[in-house]
Design a protein around this motif. Structure first.
Motif: not given
Lengths: 83, 248
Positions: B68-74, B106-115
């Motif tokens: 869902r969060i990835a989907r908000m950016h792409v 938190t660490w995983i989601f930071r990587i996700l958001t950056n990518r």
């Protein structure tokens, strides 16, 4: 202790509920908020409804990952393991 | 006159009632218990050892939010799926660099958001999600409760006091399957940013800090969005549970 200067109305209180629950109200605002609650059963009832809303949200099941994604990720993990 | 201390059903700030409400107070205050450091260290060790079950449990628990969060950016779901896959690979390859200063999640989601952001920019998505979410939080919305439920400002006894106060709900009724369906439906109708915040906070039990971090929004905006979301969902439950609250 000095009492809160201007009393909070019920209509104002419902806008501050989240800040209150998150511990984000400044000390004087928090005092006004608590003073209001001590004298107002309907507002206590309102917060109780918010509490139940949060409880109920915690019971909602999130959709599962679809099987194709799961398989793809498992394959990725196995590939990573092999180095 | 003696001042009576009215006993609230719980005290969200001092946590005075240590009973069964304790977890909820933590949850309401955004201090939801997440995986502790010890649990994270153990999980990391299992992942390094190639434990498939540990990996799949993590994937099951974080996967839907990541998507869902990835989907908000792409721009589309397929791209979001790719970003999630890349993220997991980066997580696995980076396990040795995970120092436990933040939680594993938190660490995983930071990587996700950056990518996801990088991918969104590369694909020419013009407005970053954080801009959308911040604009949502800043924009004015209606009041949390229908103004008709309150007396007018010139009421002699209760200016802006409840004219039609909330009715008490029983927990049993609120947790019935039908009520939960109403709640789910209400969440699905929220604007994207409010929906994501309430899902992470209340459905999944993340802390306020974790949500602000993963969505890259300020603490204030996190609270504003959560407030609007909870207020609307409460109103939807009320419309279902007590369609005609009576005037006092």
């Amino acid at each position: 202790m000095t009492g809160p200067s201007v009393p909070l109305s019920c209509r104002e209180l419902v806008e501050l509920v989240t800040d209150y629950l998150e511990g984000a109200l400044p000390a004087d605002e928090q005092a006004r908020f608590q003073a209001h609650l001590e004298a107002c059963d309907p507002c206590v009832g309102y917060i109780e409804q918010i509490r139940l809303t949060v409880t109920a949200a915690g019971r909602v099941e999130e959709a599962d990952l679809d099987p194709a994604s799961r398989e793809a990720l498992l394959a990725e993990f196995r590939g990573w393991k092999r180095g | 006159m003696t001042a009576f201390a009215i006993r609230l059903p719980f005290d969200p700030l001092t946590g005075e009632d240590g009973g069964p409400m304790a977890w909820l107070k933590d949850r309401l205050a955004g201090r939801a218990k997440t995986d502790g450091r010890g649990a994270d260290a153990e999980l990391v060790a299992r992942l390094r050892a190639g434990d498939e079950q540990a990996f799949m449990e993590l994937v099951e628990s974080l996967g839907p939010s990541m998507l869902r969060i990835a989907r908000m950016h792409v721009r589309d779901r397929a791209t979001a799926e790719e970003v999630v896959q890349e993220t997991w690979l980066a997580v696995l390859n980076g396990l040795d660099r995970f120092e436990g200063r933040s939680s594993l999640r938190t660490w995983i989601f930071r990587i996700l958001t950056n990518r996801a952001k990088t991918r969104g920019e590369r694909d020419g998505r013009v407005v970053p999600f954080s801009a959308v979410i911040n604009a949502d939080a800043a924009s004015g919305e209606g009041p949390s409760v229908d103004p008709d439920r309150f007396f007018p400002a010139d009421h002699p006894k209760y200016p802006y006091g409840w004219a039609a106060p909330p009715v008490a709900w029983t927990q049993e009724r609120v947790l019935e399957r039908e009520t939960l369906e109403v709640l789910k439906e209400a969440i699905s109708r929220l604007p994207d940013s409010q929906r994501e915040v309430i899902r992470l906070r209340d459905v999944e039990g993340w802390s306020a800090e974790e949500v602000a971090d993963a969505l890259e929004i300020s603490d204030v905006n996190q609270r504003v969005l959560l407030h609007r979301a909870r207020s609307k969902v409460r109103a939807a439950l009320e419309a279902y549970l007590d369609p005609t609250p009576e005037a006092a």
